[in-house]
Design a protein around this motif. Structure first.
Motif: not given
Ligand SMILES: Nc1ncnc2c1ncn2[C@@H]1O[C@H](COP(=O)(O)OP(=O)(O)O)[C@@H](O)[C@H]1O
Ligand SMILES: [Mg+2]
Length: 289
Positions: A57, A180, A288
Motif C-alpha cells: 500500500s 489496493d 491493515q
C-alpha cells in the motif's frame, strides 16, 4: 514497454518512517518501502503481491502521488508529481485513481450513487447538469449498475457498492487505476466478477492498472506482469506466466504454494496458514489486514 513518456516509471523509491525512538542517538528509521524500481506501461496490468505489511500500500500511495517518497522518483506519463496539496497536484490526481478495500468508507451514505459519480465529475469539470448526469449514468451502466443509479449506498451489496466506487473513479478517465485490495473483502465469486469487469474495462478504456493484493490467486489472471514484495523490497518482477511457472525466489515459491486448486474455503484456510508464519517472522505490526 514504457518509453519514459507514457506509463509510469518508478526509480529507487524509499518510504522511511521514524518509530519516534532514538537508537544510539540516531532517529530509528524503518523502511516500509526500500529501493523499489518498476514500470507500468500504458494499457498494462501490473500485479503486486506480498503478505500483509510488506509495503504494497505504501508503494501504491507513492505511485499514486498521494504520498511523496523519502527518496526516489516517480515519472507519470513523463511528469513528476507536484508538491502534495498544490493546485497542480490536484489536477494531476485526476489521472490516477485509487480503489481501496472498503467501499462503504469512501461513499456518502446520504447520496444516490448517481449523485456521487456526478459529483466526482463536476468537481473537475464545468459541465451542464444534464451532461454530467448522462456521463455518470453511462459509466454506471458500464459497471453493471445501470438500473440501480438512484439507489443509496445501503441499498447495494458490497460488490455493487465497489462497482459504484469503480464507476466514480473511471468517470474521470484516469490513465492509471490502482486497486489496493479492492476485492479482498468480497466473496470469491463476487471477486471473480469484479476482476473480469476490470479486465474488460481496462481494454475498453485503455487503462493502466496496478492491482495490489495479498492473494496471489487474485492477481494471477488479471496481470500481464507481477511483482512480489517482501519486507519493503521488490523481490522479483516479471511476466506473469513466467513468474508463476518458474519463480526465482524461495519466498515466491512459498506464496505460490498457498494457492491451491480446491474449494474457496480450503483455499482461504490454506492462505491463512501460509501467511501467518511469514507475517509473524518478518514484519512489524501491519496497519491493515
Ligand atoms: N504512515 C505510516 N507510519 C508508520 N508506519 C507505517 C505507515 N504506513 C505503513 N507503515 C508500516 O509500513 C509497513 C508496510 O505497510 P503497508 O504498505 O500498509 O503494507 P501492506 O499494504 O503490504 O500490508 C508496515 O509495517 C506498516 O506498519
Ligand atoms: Mg495494504
Amino acid at each position: 514497454m514504457t518509453d519514459g513518456e507514457s506509463g509510469v516509471v518508478a526509480s529507487n523509491l524509499v518510504q522511511a518512517y521514524s518509530s519516534g525512538r532514538k537508537l544510539w542517538g540516531k532517529a530509528d528509521e524503518f523502511r516500509a518501502v526500500d529501493r523499489v524500481s518498476l514500470t507500468i506501461a500504458e494499457g498494462e496490468t501490473l500485479g503486486i503481491v506480498g503478505e500483509s505489511g510488506s509495503g504494497k500500500s505504501t508503494l501504491g500511495r507513492m505511485i499514486a502521488g498521494i504520498e511523496a517518497p523519502t527518496s526516489g522518483t516517480v515519472s507519470f506519463w513523463g511528469q513528476r508529481y507536484a508538491k502534495v496539496g498544490s493546485p497542480d497536484w490536484r489536477r494531476q490526481r485526476r489521472d490516477v485513481q485509487v480503489v481501496f478495500q472498503n467501499p462503504a468508507a469512501v461513499v456518502d451514505p446520504r447520496w444516490t450513487i448517481l449523485a456521487q459519480v456526478r459529483e466526482a465529475l463536476t468537481t473537475h469539470e464545468a459541465l451542464a447538469a444534464s451532461e454530467a448526469d448522462d456521463k455518470a449514468q453511462a459509466m454506471l451502466a458500464l459497471v453493471g449498475l445501470g438500473t440501480m443509479s438512484n439507489r443509496l449506498p445501503h441499498q447495494l451489496s458490497g460488490g455493487q457498492l465497489q462497482r459504484a466506487v469503480i464507476a466514480r473513479a473511471l468517470v474521470l478517465k484516469p490513465r492509471l487505476v490502482i486497486c489496493d485490495e479492492a476485492v479482498s473483502a468480497l466473496d470469491v465469486s463476487v471477486q471473480a466478477q469484479i476482476i473480469n469487469m476490470m479486465l474488460e474495462l481496462r481494454e475498453r478504456l485503455n487503462l493502466s492498472l496496478m492491482f495490489i493484493s495479498h492473494d496471489l490467486s487474485v492477481v494471477r489472471h488479471i496481470s500481464h506482469r507481477v511483482g512480489v514484495m517482501h519486507a519493503g523490497q521488490l523481490l522479483e518482477i516479471g511476466d506473469s506466466r513466467t513468474l508463476f511457472e518458474n519463480p526465482q525466489h524461495d519466498y515466491t515459491r512459498r506464496l505460490l504454494a498457498a494457492i491451491p486448486a480446491d474449494s474457496p474455503r480450503q483455499r482461504r484456510e490454506r492462505d491463512m496458514n501460509a501467511f501467518a508464519p511469514l507475517a509473524a517472522a518478518s514484519s512489524p505490526s501491519p496497519i491493515q489486514a
